[in-house]
Write a protein that holds these residues in place. Structure first.
Motif, mmCIF file in Angstrom:
data_model
loop_
_atom_site.group_PDB
_atom_site.id
_atom_site.type_symbol
_atom_site.label_atom_id
_atom_site.label_comp_id
_atom_site.label_asym_id
_atom_site.label_seq_id
_atom_site.Cartn_x
_atom_site.Cartn_y
_atom_site.Cartn_z
ATOM 1 N N ASP A 190 0.569 -1.170 -0.103
ATOM 2 C CA ASP A 190 -0.082 -0.013 0.047
ATOM 3 C C ASP A 190 0.615 1.510 -0.027
ATOM 4 O O ASP A 190 0.351 2.069 -0.533
ATOM 5 N N ASP A 191 1.784 1.293 0.745
ATOM 6 C CA ASP A 191 3.005 2.083 1.536
ATOM 7 C C ASP A 191 3.486 2.821 -0.491
ATOM 8 O O ASP A 191 3.281 3.546 -0.995
ATOM 9 N N LEU A 192 3.654 1.276 -1.544
ATOM 10 C CA LEU A 192 4.151 2.300 -2.648
ATOM 11 C C LEU A 192 3.242 2.973 -2.863
ATOM 12 O O LEU A 192 3.639 3.673 -4.225
ATOM 13 N N VAL A 193 2.487 2.019 -3.378
ATOM 14 C CA VAL A 193 0.500 2.177 -4.539
ATOM 15 C C VAL A 193 1.221 4.027 -4.190
ATOM 16 O O VAL A 193 1.003 5.185 -4.803
ATOM 17 N N ARG A 194 0.739 3.590 -2.872
ATOM 18 C CA ARG A 194 0.313 5.370 -2.215
ATOM 19 C C ARG A 194 1.351 6.440 -2.177
ATOM 20 O O ARG A 194 0.721 7.711 -3.218
ATOM 21 N N ASP A 195 2.421 6.563 -2.693
ATOM 22 C CA ASP A 195 4.196 6.461 -2.942
ATOM 23 C C ASP A 195 3.873 7.280 -4.683
ATOM 24 O O ASP A 195 4.003 8.318 -5.573
ATOM 25 N N ALA A 196 3.670 6.309 -5.556
ATOM 26 C CA ALA A 196 3.339 6.311 -6.969
ATOM 27 C C ALA A 196 2.425 7.092 -7.412
ATOM 28 O O ALA A 196 2.981 7.541 -8.092
ATOM 29 N N VAL A 197 1.352 7.141 -6.894
ATOM 30 C CA VAL A 197 0.043 8.070 -6.610
ATOM 31 C C VAL A 197 0.712 9.505 -6.758
ATOM 32 O O VAL A 197 0.017 10.477 -7.210
ATOM 33 N N ALA A 198 1.412 9.977 -6.467
ATOM 34 C CA ALA A 198 1.721 11.201 -5.039
ATOM 35 C C ALA A 198 2.525 11.642 -5.886
ATOM 36 O O ALA A 198 2.723 12.847 -7.070
ATOM 37 N N ALA A 199 2.823 10.571 -6.934
ATOM 38 C CA ALA A 199 4.127 11.301 -7.500
ATOM 39 C C ALA A 199 3.758 11.888 -8.641
ATOM 40 O O ALA A 199 3.557 12.139 -10.089
ATOM 41 N N ILE A 200 2.544 10.579 -9.706
ATOM 42 C CA ILE A 200 1.882 11.464 -10.817
ATOM 43 C C ILE A 200 1.158 12.181 -10.511
ATOM 44 O O ILE A 200 1.457 12.744 -11.552
ATOM 45 N N GLU A 201 0.337 12.499 -9.617
ATOM 46 C CA GLU A 201 0.102 13.685 -8.568
ATOM 47 C C GLU A 201 0.758 14.967 -9.449
ATOM 48 O O GLU A 201 0.521 16.044 -9.237
ATOM 49 N N ALA A 202 1.959 14.831 -8.661
ATOM 50 C CA ALA A 202 3.371 15.739 -9.169
ATOM 51 C C ALA A 202 3.495 15.973 -10.581
ATOM 52 O O ALA A 202 4.422 17.040 -10.372
ATOM 53 N N GLY A 203 3.202 15.135 -11.518
ATOM 54 C CA GLY A 203 3.492 15.046 -12.257
ATOM 55 C C GLY A 203 4.336 13.560 -13.328
ATOM 56 O O GLY A 203 5.083 14.464 -14.432
ATOM 57 N N LEU A 204 4.808 13.389 -12.529
ATOM 58 C CA LEU A 204 5.995 12.601 -13.034
ATOM 59 C C LEU A 204 5.182 10.899 -12.807
ATOM 60 O O LEU A 204 3.903 9.863 -13.158
ATOM 61 N N ASP A 205 6.620 10.887 -14.823
ATOM 62 C CA ASP A 205 5.404 9.111 -14.989
ATOM 63 C C ASP A 205 6.117 8.526 -13.812
ATOM 64 O O ASP A 205 6.943 8.428 -13.018
#
Lengths: 345, 345
Positions: free
Chosen positions: A77-92
């Motif tokens: 879950d941690d990893l998914v949460r971080d990846a979602v935040a990264a996408i929202e910040a503008g990253l692939d």
């Protein structure tokens, strides 16, 4: 293609093996890595600036690389949460984990909403052919090993870098997730269907006529009872002219299998030459690469000298000592073919 | 499990290789085959009554087996139309084709509407483990070959039948689609992901302690550059105690590869023994099976005698001459372990 530069993910991981993909990128593509993302409980570093996602975007990062391995390849879950935040910040987001980004609804939904791309580098392309074993043009080197994870990728990448420094044409051909992220393309061989192993390598390393080398990343070992099938298909598909033998001299037994002793270097070389001869009868060994990171410099020097004597081949630690003796040997064994005269009338 | 009895599909196919799955069922499960379905332009027969779908249902058939191979494993419109009609008549459908029944919307829809089942035998089960190479109890024989399609499945099934006739415990373990349809279970090894080849065989042939034999169907050949990876993983996963060497003496070159000559019998045996020793150092050869269907009886006899002399092993055509000399040899090599005394107090 995965957009660079990268932000490298360490997350909560605290063992070196667990961050080996991120570290591989930091070592072999330093110019493409702007920073590392880690939580407070992560005590490892790649020596890059620590950054949050927005900060990385401001510094030019375009892709978060999930360069970690966790037990079973699962995405927590941690990893998914971080990846979602990264996408929202503008990253692939790019991942070499066994579990696919595309199977996480939260990631798919967020990426779709923000127009970002998810890269699962463990997805083989859909058009891999059955191997045909037909002799093809070009020079190919394959790294083979006594075991899994003995330094085949590092040795091959060091060789590519040093060949380029000498003005030789050489291309690293990646067969694992870390290599693919470093090279920007390749085939995730461990995810290919069994009947297509050799065909995948024929596709990865097509005929070439520019006197350059394809340097093919090895996988597994003929002596590893879990993965020798992959290594066999890789040898046949590669049709290697040259084999580079890789070994970790402090490994106590085959990786993950305490009931299997490590094979000898001569035994490993002979077995690989025998299997390789089916598709290239002229294959020959060109050197030995030892991972001496756990030895003193003096011990490493002595072991390389002894190994070179015993096998009659140049031996070095590619990462700490360079690969010059091996390239010298390759140049000696494979004289460039005479240039064809070109008449301009 | 696939419900029997079967109606065997020949369709429009007019080459023997194209109906080999249907023929395998007719030969090795004759009591479960009520008839054959073929169109007027099909000139082949399995020697079974020709039936339409309704007629087959009336005769007790429960499943239509699409036991054919067509170019590229594709499902043509004809085939889909026939399968839809079979479902509507009350039959389940089983297929070993590369293309899956479940990917044909017309079949899925019709089966759903009529409450019938579609069996794709080329779908591996989802829980295959990575191989671990740990020695396991039981006696295992593996058929190995000079090439693909030289009679490994036929030899293994003949051996099972003859062992049963002698009162021996023996179980055929299928690794290809025809074998799976004959046995009712097995692993479609060519569809397994590369990293799981040996693990799939460890799962297929678990430890046994009843003094019986697992007779494992071989695949490919160590000398076939397209598929040797599969054969290697199969050898390691099988941990065979005994190898049965299979060969087609009139094959001009490796299947599909005119640029690859056939290997010699001794060379093939030595290579297979060497690879097999990694997971079972005590492996030994127990016989040679020749497919002599294209030779006269006198030529076949002579060739078997010469081969037996040259290799020091019993040699026979299992299908036309039986396998008694091979079973005699197996019994001699592997004396039954002494019975444990059981005290009833």
């Amino acid at each position: 293609m995965i957009a660079s530069p990268y932000l490298l993910y360490l997350g909560h991981v605290n063992d070196e093996v667990g961050i080996k993909t991120s570290r591989g990128l930091a070592v072999f593509r330093p110019d493409d890595c702007v920073g590392e993302f880690r939580h407070d409980d992560c005590e490892l570093t790649l020596g890059l600036p620590r950054m949050g996602f927005a900060e990385a975007v401001a510094a030019g990062a375009r892709t978060l690389v999930l360069g970690i391995a966790n037990a079973g390849g699962k995405m927590g879950d941690d990893l998914v949460r971080d990846a979602v935040a990264a996408i929202e910040a503008g990253l692939d987001v790019a991942s070499g984990l066994h579990n696919r980004l595309r199977d996480e609804p939260a990631l798919v939904e967020t990426a779709g909403r923000h127009g970002r791309t998810l890269h699962d580098v463990r997805d083989p392309r859909p058009d891999i052919p059955i191997g045909n074993g037909k002799p093809r043009a070009g020079k190919r080197l394959l790294a083979v090993g006594t075991d899994c994870s003995v330094g085949k990728m590092y040795a091959t990448l060091c060789l590519e870098r040093a060949m380029h420094a000498r003005g030789m044409k050489a291309d690293f051909r990646a067969t694992g997730q870390t290599g693919i992220l470093i090279a920007g393309s390749g085939v995730p061989l461990d995810a290919v269907i069994a009947d297509f192993i050799s065909g995948a390598i024929e596709q990865l390393s097509p005929p070439r006529d520019d006197d350059g080398w394809d340097l093919i990343e090895g996988q597994g070992s003929l002596f590893h009872p879990s993965f020798a099938g992959v290594s066999t298909g890789l040898l046949h598909g590669a049709q290697p002219d040259a084999l580079l033998l890789c070994h970790d001299p402090v490994r106590p037994h085959m990786r993950g299998l305490p009931h299997y002793p490590m094979p000898g270097l001569r035994e490993t070389l002979d077995a690989n030459l025998q299997v390789a001869r089916l598709t290239n009868p002229d294959v020959r060994a060109v050197g030995v690469a030892l991972n001496t990171s756990k030895l003193s410099a003096a011990e490493a020097e002595r072991l390389c000298a002894e190994t070179a004597d015993a096998l009659g081949l140049p031996c070095t630690d590619p990462f700490s000592m360079g690969v010059d003796p091996i390239i010298d040997w390759i140049v000696k064994c494979f004289e460039p073919s005479p240039r064809k005269a070109t008449l301009s009338l």
